[in-house]
Design a protein around this motif. Sequence first.
Motif, PDB file in Angstrom:
ATOM      1  N   VAL A  99     -10.267   1.587  -2.347  1.00  0.00           N
ATOM      2  CA  VAL A  99      -9.387   2.421  -3.027  1.00  0.00           C
ATOM      3  C   VAL A  99      -8.234   1.858  -3.095  1.00  0.00           C
ATOM      4  O   VAL A  99      -7.292   1.693  -1.924  1.00  0.00           O
ATOM      5  CB  VAL A  99      -9.332   3.876  -2.301  1.00  0.00           C
ATOM      6  N   SER A 100      -7.445   1.629  -4.267  1.00  0.00           N
ATOM      7  CA  SER A 100      -6.312   0.970  -4.443  1.00  0.00           C
ATOM      8  C   SER A 100      -5.239   2.129  -5.032  1.00  0.00           C
ATOM      9  O   SER A 100      -5.658   2.824  -6.138  1.00  0.00           O
ATOM     10  CB  SER A 100      -6.308   0.125  -5.515  1.00  0.00           C
ATOM     11  N   VAL A 101      -4.225   2.654  -4.105  1.00  0.00           N
ATOM     12  CA  VAL A 101      -3.365   3.693  -4.692  1.00  0.00           C
ATOM     13  C   VAL A 101      -2.115   3.094  -5.356  1.00  0.00           C
ATOM     14  O   VAL A 101      -1.696   2.160  -4.744  1.00  0.00           O
ATOM     15  CB  VAL A 101      -3.038   4.575  -3.330  1.00  0.00           C
ATOM     16  N   ILE A 159      -4.913  -2.190   3.678  1.00  0.00           N
ATOM     17  CA  ILE A 159      -3.747  -3.041   3.158  1.00  0.00           C
ATOM     18  C   ILE A 159      -2.630  -1.956   2.959  1.00  0.00           C
ATOM     19  O   ILE A 159      -2.377  -1.328   2.022  1.00  0.00           O
ATOM     20  CB  ILE A 159      -4.180  -3.732   1.763  1.00  0.00           C
ATOM     21  N   GLU A 160      -1.552  -2.404   4.064  1.00  0.00           N
ATOM     22  CA  GLU A 160      -0.558  -1.356   3.948  1.00  0.00           C
ATOM     23  C   GLU A 160       0.728  -1.612   3.114  1.00  0.00           C
ATOM     24  O   GLU A 160       1.232  -0.627   2.541  1.00  0.00           O
ATOM     25  CB  GLU A 160       0.119  -1.405   5.280  1.00  0.00           C
ATOM     26  N   LYS A 161       0.734  -2.868   2.511  1.00  0.00           N
ATOM     27  CA  LYS A 161       1.781  -3.203   1.585  1.00  0.00           C
ATOM     28  C   LYS A 161       1.034  -3.939   0.561  1.00  0.00           C
ATOM     29  O   LYS A 161       0.673  -5.101   0.755  1.00  0.00           O
ATOM     30  CB  LYS A 161       2.963  -4.004   2.205  1.00  0.00           C
ATOM     31  N   VAL A 162       1.034  -3.496  -0.634  1.00  0.00           N
ATOM     32  CA  VAL A 162       0.337  -3.914  -1.770  1.00  0.00           C
ATOM     33  C   VAL A 162       1.391  -4.919  -2.597  1.00  0.00           C
ATOM     34  O   VAL A 162       2.678  -4.596  -2.665  1.00  0.00           O
ATOM     35  CB  VAL A 162      -0.104  -2.971  -2.948  1.00  0.00           C
ATOM     36  N   VAL A 203       1.635   6.586  -0.063  1.00  0.00           N
ATOM     37  CA  VAL A 203       2.030   5.210   0.199  1.00  0.00           C
ATOM     38  C   VAL A 203       1.122   4.332  -0.867  1.00  0.00           C
ATOM     39  O   VAL A 203      -0.073   4.743  -1.134  1.00  0.00           O
ATOM     40  CB  VAL A 203       1.746   4.624   1.653  1.00  0.00           C
ATOM     41  N   ARG A 204       1.909   3.308  -1.319  1.00  0.00           N
ATOM     42  CA  ARG A 204       0.999   2.207  -2.203  1.00  0.00           C
ATOM     43  C   ARG A 204       0.359   1.604  -1.134  1.00  0.00           C
ATOM     44  O   ARG A 204       0.814   0.593  -0.312  1.00  0.00           O
ATOM     45  CB  ARG A 204       1.908   1.579  -2.919  1.00  0.00           C
ATOM     46  N   ALA A 205      -0.890   1.593  -1.147  1.00  0.00           N
ATOM     47  CA  ALA A 205      -1.807   0.903  -0.051  1.00  0.00           C
ATOM     48  C   ALA A 205      -3.164   0.879  -0.807  1.00  0.00           C
ATOM     49  O   ALA A 205      -3.539   1.212  -1.753  1.00  0.00           O
ATOM     50  CB  ALA A 205      -1.789   1.630   1.154  1.00  0.00           C
ATOM     51  N   ALA A 206      -4.099  -0.160  -0.175  1.00  0.00           N
ATOM     52  CA  ALA A 206      -5.516  -0.089  -0.343  1.00  0.00           C
ATOM     53  C   ALA A 206      -6.343  -0.073   0.965  1.00  0.00           C
ATOM     54  O   ALA A 206      -5.791  -0.162   2.120  1.00  0.00           O
ATOM     55  CB  ALA A 206      -5.650  -1.321  -0.750  1.00  0.00           C
ATOM     56  N   TYR A 207      -7.561   0.702   0.663  1.00  0.00           N
ATOM     57  CA  TYR A 207      -8.293   0.883   1.685  1.00  0.00           C
ATOM     58  C   TYR A 207      -9.851   0.447   1.465  1.00  0.00           C
ATOM     59  O   TYR A 207     -10.263   0.923   0.340  1.00  0.00           O
ATOM     60  CB  TYR A 207      -8.545   2.526   1.894  1.00  0.00           C
ATOM     61  N   ILE A 208     -10.437   0.007   2.196  1.00  0.00           N
ATOM     62  CA  ILE A 208     -11.883  -0.434   2.272  1.00  0.00           C
ATOM     63  C   ILE A 208     -12.395   0.733   3.255  1.00  0.00           C
ATOM     64  O   ILE A 208     -12.290   0.588   4.296  1.00  0.00           O
ATOM     65  CB  ILE A 208     -12.036  -2.042   2.515  1.00  0.00           C
ATOM     66  N   ILE A 209     -13.467   1.356   2.541  1.00  0.00           N
ATOM     67  CA  ILE A 209     -14.033   2.441   3.085  1.00  0.00           C
ATOM     68  C   ILE A 209     -15.690   2.322   3.059  1.00  0.00           C
ATOM     69  O   ILE A 209     -16.122   2.197   2.082  1.00  0.00           O
ATOM     70  CB  ILE A 209     -13.761   3.811   2.620  1.00  0.00           C
TER      71      ILE A 209
END
Length: 157
Positions: free
Chosen positions: A37-39, A138-141, A122-128
């Motif tokens: 998920v890429s926010v 990934i806290e800082k894209v 937050v602009r971040a990415a999550y692998i779930i």
Amino acid sequence: MIAAGQTIDTAFTLKVVQDGEVREVVFRDLLTKPVIVSVYMKNNTGSCDKQNDSLVAHASEFAKAGYRLIALSRDTCGSHLKYAAKKNITYTLASDPSDAFARATDSLVEKSMYGRTFQGPVRAAYIINTQGKVLRVIEKVDTKDHSAQIKAALATL
């Protein structure tokens, strides 16, 4: 913000655009395979366009590796339909105007723009994984090279 190893509540509802169609889903129903998920903030803006351009260029690689790619913003599904056509996006675009995903990942923060303060994701990415467990965050894209960040995170799994 949620950390790797924690599990999110997956019972919230989103509207998604995929293959030119809009549908409403419970987030857990998207977990038929692990997800990325890429926010991002908004369609048709400089940094967000770069972030999605990076994803478009590597989406098939993530699919071949067994991951569903989801790009999520507050935009409407109508905006997402136009954006997907314009950018040749084949992955899922999720509309989350109520910040349900940000609440589930504890990533709603105070932001400010033009002297106005507001809450935003937050602009971040999550692998779930398929059970809702967060495998990596990934806290800082890096908007220009977001796919490389995701590939590096996947290499550590």
